[in-house]
Design an enzyme around this catalytic site. Structure first.
Site, PDB file in Angstrom:
ATOM      1  N   PHE A   1      -3.495   0.048   2.681  1.00  0.00           N
ATOM      2  CA  PHE A   1      -2.615   0.016   3.861  1.00  0.00           C
ATOM      3  C   PHE A   1      -3.038  -1.033   4.882  1.00  0.00           C
ATOM      4  O   PHE A   1      -2.234  -1.445   5.706  1.00  0.00           O
ATOM      5  CB  PHE A   1      -2.586   1.401   4.542  1.00  0.00           C
TER       6      PHE A   1
ATOM      7  N   LYS B   1       2.234  -2.367  -6.652  1.00  0.00           N
ATOM      8  CA  LYS B   1       2.308  -0.993  -6.130  1.00  0.00           C
ATOM      9  C   LYS B   1       1.594  -1.048  -4.791  1.00  0.00           C
ATOM     10  O   LYS B   1       0.372  -1.004  -4.694  1.00  0.00           O
ATOM     11  CB  LYS B   1       1.611  -0.024  -7.097  1.00  0.00           C
TER      12      LYS B   1
ATOM     13  N   GLU C   1       1.689   3.254   0.239  1.00  0.00           N
ATOM     14  CA  GLU C   1       2.835   4.084   0.650  1.00  0.00           C
ATOM     15  C   GLU C   1       2.829   4.327   2.160  1.00  0.00           C
ATOM     16  O   GLU C   1       3.788   4.845   2.715  1.00  0.00           O
ATOM     17  CB  GLU C   1       2.847   5.411  -0.122  1.00  0.00           C
TER      18      GLU C   1
ATOM     19  N   SER D   1     -10.212   1.896  -1.405  1.00  0.00           N
ATOM     20  CA  SER D   1     -11.476   2.587  -1.130  1.00  0.00           C
ATOM     21  C   SER D   1     -12.349   2.660  -2.385  1.00  0.00           C
ATOM     22  O   SER D   1     -11.850   2.558  -3.515  1.00  0.00           O
ATOM     23  CB  SER D   1     -11.172   3.992  -0.614  1.00  0.00           C
TER      24      SER D   1
ATOM     25  N   CYS E   1     -11.745  -4.328   5.908  1.00  0.00           N
ATOM     26  CA  CYS E   1     -12.887  -4.196   4.998  1.00  0.00           C
ATOM     27  C   CYS E   1     -13.997  -5.167   5.391  1.00  0.00           C
ATOM     28  O   CYS E   1     -15.121  -5.033   4.937  1.00  0.00           O
ATOM     29  CB  CYS E   1     -12.467  -4.436   3.565  1.00  0.00           C
TER      30      CYS E   1
ATOM     31  N   GLU F   1     -18.309   5.017   5.019  1.00  0.00           N
ATOM     32  CA  GLU F   1     -17.374   4.035   5.581  1.00  0.00           C
ATOM     33  C   GLU F   1     -16.423   4.805   6.504  1.00  0.00           C
ATOM     34  O   GLU F   1     -15.655   5.661   6.040  1.00  0.00           O
ATOM     35  CB  GLU F   1     -16.578   3.334   4.470  1.00  0.00           C
TER      36      GLU F   1
HETATM   37  P1  NAD Z   1      -6.958   3.858  -0.819  1.00  0.00           P
HETATM   38  O1  NAD Z   1      -8.013   3.707  -1.844  1.00  0.00           O
HETATM   39  O2  NAD Z   1      -6.687   5.210  -0.282  1.00  0.00           O
HETATM   40  O3  NAD Z   1      -5.546   3.327  -1.399  1.00  0.00           O
HETATM   41  C1  NAD Z   1      -5.420   2.077  -2.021  1.00  0.00           C
HETATM   42  C2  NAD Z   1      -4.281   2.150  -3.043  1.00  0.00           C
HETATM   43  O4  NAD Z   1      -4.621   3.095  -4.059  1.00  0.00           O
HETATM   44  C3  NAD Z   1      -2.946   2.592  -2.454  1.00  0.00           C
HETATM   45  O5  NAD Z   1      -1.922   1.818  -3.040  1.00  0.00           O
HETATM   46  C4  NAD Z   1      -2.852   4.050  -2.861  1.00  0.00           C
HETATM   47  O6  NAD Z   1      -1.520   4.477  -3.069  1.00  0.00           O
HETATM   48  C5  NAD Z   1      -3.623   4.105  -4.165  1.00  0.00           C
HETATM   49  N1  NAD Z   1      -4.317   5.391  -4.353  1.00  0.00           N
HETATM   50  C6  NAD Z   1      -4.904   6.155  -3.396  1.00  0.00           C
HETATM   51  N2  NAD Z   1      -5.468   7.246  -3.958  1.00  0.00           N
HETATM   52  C7  NAD Z   1      -5.236   7.167  -5.285  1.00  0.00           C
HETATM   53  C8  NAD Z   1      -5.576   7.996  -6.386  1.00  0.00           C
HETATM   54  N3  NAD Z   1      -6.276   9.116  -6.236  1.00  0.00           N
HETATM   55  N4  NAD Z   1      -5.182   7.618  -7.617  1.00  0.00           N
HETATM   56  C9  NAD Z   1      -4.488   6.472  -7.803  1.00  0.00           C
HETATM   57  N5  NAD Z   1      -4.135   5.654  -6.791  1.00  0.00           N
HETATM   58  C10 NAD Z   1      -4.519   5.981  -5.547  1.00  0.00           C
HETATM   59  O7  NAD Z   1      -7.309   2.826   0.346  1.00  0.00           O
HETATM   60  P2  NAD Z   1      -6.605   2.672   1.781  1.00  0.00           P
HETATM   61  O8  NAD Z   1      -6.983   3.820   2.641  1.00  0.00           O
HETATM   62  O9  NAD Z   1      -5.181   2.334   1.625  1.00  0.00           O
HETATM   63  O10 NAD Z   1      -7.340   1.347   2.311  1.00  0.00           O
HETATM   64  C11 NAD Z   1      -8.569   1.364   2.979  1.00  0.00           C
HETATM   65  C12 NAD Z   1      -9.718   1.080   2.037  1.00  0.00           C
HETATM   66  O11 NAD Z   1      -9.524  -0.183   1.400  1.00  0.00           O
HETATM   67  C13 NAD Z   1     -11.055   0.968   2.757  1.00  0.00           C
HETATM   68  O12 NAD Z   1     -12.025   1.633   1.974  1.00  0.00           O
HETATM   69  C14 NAD Z   1     -11.326  -0.524   2.792  1.00  0.00           C
HETATM   70  O13 NAD Z   1     -12.675  -0.895   2.884  1.00  0.00           O
HETATM   71  C15 NAD Z   1     -10.725  -0.950   1.503  1.00  0.00           C
HETATM   72  N6  NAD Z   1     -10.409  -2.368   1.510  1.00  0.00           N
HETATM   73  C16 NAD Z   1     -11.234  -3.201   0.808  1.00  0.00           C
HETATM   74  C17 NAD Z   1     -11.006  -4.556   0.814  1.00  0.00           C
HETATM   75  C18 NAD Z   1     -11.883  -5.485   0.057  1.00  0.00           C
HETATM   76  O14 NAD Z   1     -11.512  -6.623  -0.094  1.00  0.00           O
HETATM   77  N7  NAD Z   1     -13.015  -5.059  -0.447  1.00  0.00           N
HETATM   78  C19 NAD Z   1      -9.916  -5.084   1.541  1.00  0.00           C
HETATM   79  C20 NAD Z   1      -9.088  -4.203   2.236  1.00  0.00           C
HETATM   80  C21 NAD Z   1      -9.350  -2.836   2.213  1.00  0.00           C
END
Ligand code: NAD
Length: 495
Positions: free
Chosen positions: A149, A173, A176, A226, A281, A380
Site C-alpha cells: 500500500f 495485483k 487492496e 512485509s 521501507c 518493524e
Molecule cells: P503486506 O505484506 O501486508 O501486503 C503486500 C501485498 O501482499 C498486498 O498486495 C497484499 O494484498 C498481499 N498480501 C497481504 N497478506 C497476504 C497473504 N497472507 N497472502 C497473500 N498475499 C498477501 O504489506 P503492506 O502492509 O501493504 O506494505 C507495507 C510493508 O511493505 C512493510 O513491511 C514495508 O517495509 C514493506 N515494503 C518494502 C519495500 C522494499 O522495497 N523492501 C518497499 C515498500 C514496502
C-alpha cells in the site's frame, strides 16, 4: 462510493465474486470506495489474457516497444498531479510526497524505454575456427507483480515498465488498501497504445495471490511487502517453479558520529523518520548516536519536531499526513506504550496530540534510550516513531546494525571521509547513504536490501530488473566456409 474493478485484456472487468473490500480516505476516516476481490476464475482470466498477448508482444520490435514506453512516460508526466491526488486520497501522504513518488516512478519508465541498450547481449567472433558465440536475453512470458500500500504508484512502476519493455506481459495485483493510482496508471498504458492483454490489473487479496503463485502459466513473480508475506511468496512461488524476487520489511539505522554536522543530521532524521508518516521501507526507524552526540542530537530532533504540522495530505501546510488505517494507528500506539513500559524515554509522544474528526492521525514520536531487546526496536513499526539507541563506539554501532535481521538501507552522518568509507566497507545493508538518510538508488542502478529485507537474489529495477525479467540464451554457430559452397558466390574456391 467509487468502485475499483479489474482491468483485463484492455477493458474494465467487474468482479462477480460478491466480495469487496473497503477503501478509506485516511484523512477523514470515511469509507470512500469499494474494491473488487478477485476469484480464482477472474485470476485465471487475467493470466489467460496476458498469456494470449505474449506471442505477438514478444515479437514486437524493440523500436516499437520503446516508442510506446516513451508515449506512456509522457502521459504519466502529463497526469502527475492527478496521480498524486489519487495517492494522497487513499494513502494519506502529502501531495509533495505523492508527487515525489511519481517522479521516482518516471525514472523507471525512462530506463525501460532504453530497453534496446539494456537487453543488448555479447558477441564473440571466432571462438573456435569459423565458430561464433553470442547471447541474447529473451522474455519469460506472463510476469506478475504484487505490491504494497505504501507506494501505490512507484512500486508497480519499479516492476511492470521493465518487464513489459523486455517483452513479457503483465498481471499486477496491487494493494487492496489504495487501488486507485495503479489502476489509473494501467489505464494510461492502454491510452499509450499498448496492445490489450499486455498490462492487466487484478484487484484482490490472498485468494488472487495464491492462485497467481501456483498458476502454471505464470513464469515470474515480483513482490514488495512485509517480511512474513515475502517469505511465503518466495517459498510458494519457488516451489511452483517460478522465478521470484520478494522485497520485504526493514528497520533502517542512521548512525551519527560525534563529528557530524548536527543540523544536517537532525534535519535528516526528522525528514527520513516522519516523511510519509514513517510508512516507507527506507524510512529511518533507529538513530544510533555514538558517544557525546546523543544529548545535543536528541535535543535538535525534538526542537524540529515541534514545527511539524500533522494534517490532511492535500493541505499545503501539512508536513505529515495520517496513517493508512485505524487498525494500523492502534498498532503503532501499542508499540509506543510497550516502549514506555519497557523503560525507554518517550521524549515526544504522538499519542498525546489531539486531532479533530475521524482521520487516522498519529503524531510524530521520539523515543530515547531504546535497547535492542525492546519490541519498539525488534519489530518493524512502519509509523512515525523514531527510536534512539545510544552507543559508546563506532564498532558497537556497526555490530548493532549487523545483528539486526533486516538490511535494507542505512546511513552514516560524519564529516570524516575515512570513517564514511570504512562504514561503506563494513556495514551489512543493501543500500548505504553517506550524509544521505534515504539512499534509494536512481533508476539506472537497482534497489534491494540484504538479510530479511529481500528473499531471492535479484534486486529490483535498473540493470538487475532487466536481468530478472529476461533469461539468457547462448548461441554457438558455425557457417560452412563460403569458398566450399556448391554455388559460385564469387569467393576464391578451395576445392
Ligand atoms: P503486506 O505484506 O501486508 O501486503 C503486500 C501485498 O501482499 C498486498 O498486495 C497484499 O494484498 C498481499 N498480501 C497481504 N497478506 C497476504 C497473504 N497472507 N497472502 C497473500 N498475499 C498477501 O504489506 P503492506 O502492509 O501493504 O506494505 C507495507 C510493508 O511493505 C512493510 O513491511 C514495508 O517495509 C514493506 N515494503 C518494502 C519495500 C522494499 O522495497 N523492501 C518497499 C515498500 C514496502
Amino acid at each position: 462510493m467509487e468502485r475499483f474493478h479489474h482491468l483485463i485484456n484492455g477493458v474494465t472487468a467487474e468482479s462477480t465474486s460478491g466480495r469487496f473490500g473497503p477503501v478509506y480516505n485516511p484523512a477523514t476516516g470515511e469509507q470512500t470506495g469499494e474494491v473488487d476481490m478477485a476469484t480464482v476464475e477472474e485470476t485465471d482470466a487475467a493470466v489467460a489474457a496476458a498469456a494470449a498477448a505474449f506471442p505477438a508482444w514478444r515479437a514486437t520490435s524493440l523500436a516499437v516497444r520503446s516508442r510506446l514506453m516513451y508515449r506512456f512516460r509522457e502521459l504519466v508526466d502529463a497526469n502527475r498531479a492527478e496521480i498524486a491526488r489519487l495517492i494522497s486520497s487513499q494513502h494519506g501522504k502529502t501531495l509533495p510526497d505523492a508527487d515525489g513518488e511519481v517522479a521516482r516512478g518516471l525514472e523507471n519508465i525512462e530506463f525501460a524505454a532504453g530497453v534496446a541498450t539494456a537487453t543488448a547481449g555479447r558477441f564473440t567472433e571466432q571462438a573456435s575456427t569459423g565458430v561464433d558465440v553470442y547471447d541474447i536475453r529473451q522474455p519469460l512470458g506472463v510476469a506478475v507483480g504484487i505490491t504494497p500500500f505504501n507506494f501505490p504508484a512507484m512500486v508497480p512502476l519499479w516492476m511492470f515498465p521493465m518487464a513489459i519493455a523486455a517483452g513479457n506481459t503483465f498481471v499486477l495485483k496491487a494493494s487492496e488498501k489504495d487501488p486507485a493510482a495503479s489502476l489509473y496508471i494501467a489505464e494510461l498504458m492502454q491510452e499509450a497504445g499498448f496492445p490489450p492483454g499486455v498490462m492487466n490489473v487484478l484487484q484482490g487479496d490472498r485468494v488472487a495471490v495464491e492462485r497467481l503463485l501456483t498458476h502454471p502459466d505464470v513464469k515470474a513473480v515480483s513482490f514488495v511487502g512485509s517480511t512474513p508475506v515475502a517469505r511465503y511468496i518466495h517459498e510458494t512461488a519457488n516451489a511452483h517453479g517460478k522465478r521470484v524476487q520478494a522485497l520485504a520489511g526493514a528497520k533502517n539505522h542512521m548512525l551519527v558520529l560525534p563529528d557530524a554536522d548536527l543540523g544536517l543530521a537532525a534535519d535528516a532524521a526528522v525528514n527520513a523518520g516522519f516523511g510519509s508518516a514513517g510508512e516507507r521501507c527506507m524510512a529511518i526507524a533507529v538513530v544510533v548516536a555514538v558517544g557525546h552526540v546523543a544529548d545535543p542530537l536528541v535535543g535538535a530532533i525534538k526542537e524540529r519536531m515541534s514545527g511539524l504540522k500533522v494534517g490532511p495530505g492535500d493541505q499545503p501546510d501539512t508536513d505529515m499526513g495520517p496513517l493508512v488505517t485505524a487498525e494500523h494507528r492502534e498498532r503503532v500506539a501499542g508499540y509506543v506504550a510497550a516502549g514506555a513500559e519497557a523503560g525507554a524515554d518517550v521524549v515526544v509522544d504522538g499519542r498525546e496530540i489531539e486531532f479533530e474528526g475521524d482521520g487516522f492521525y498519529f503524531g510524530p514520536t521520539l523515543i530515547d534510550r531504546v535497547t535492542p531487546s525492546m519490541t519498539v526496536y525488534t519489530d518493524e513499526i512502519f509509523g512515525p516513531v523514531l527510536s534512539v539507541v545510544r552507543v559508546d563506539t563506532y564498532e558497537e554501532a556497526v555490530k548493532l546494525i549487523e545483528d539486526n535481521k533486516w538490511g535494507n538501507g542505512t546511513a552514516i552522518f560524519t564529516r570524516d571521509g575515512g570513517a564514511a568509507r570504512q562504514f561503506v566497507f563494513d556495514v551489512d545493508a543493501g543500500m548505504v547513504g553517506v550524509n544521505v538518510p534515504i539512499p534509494v538508488p536512481v533508476g539506472y542502478y537497482s534497489f534491494g536490501g540484504w538479510g530479511e529485507s529481500l528473499f531471492g537474489d535479484t534486486h529490483m529495477y535498473g540493470p538487475e530488473g532487466f536481468k530478472f525479467w529476461t533469461r539468457n540464451k547462448v548461441v554457438t554457430s558455425r557457417w560452412p566456409d563460403p569458398a566450399t559452397s556448391t554455388v559460385d558466390l564469387g569467393f576464391p574456391r578451395n576445392d
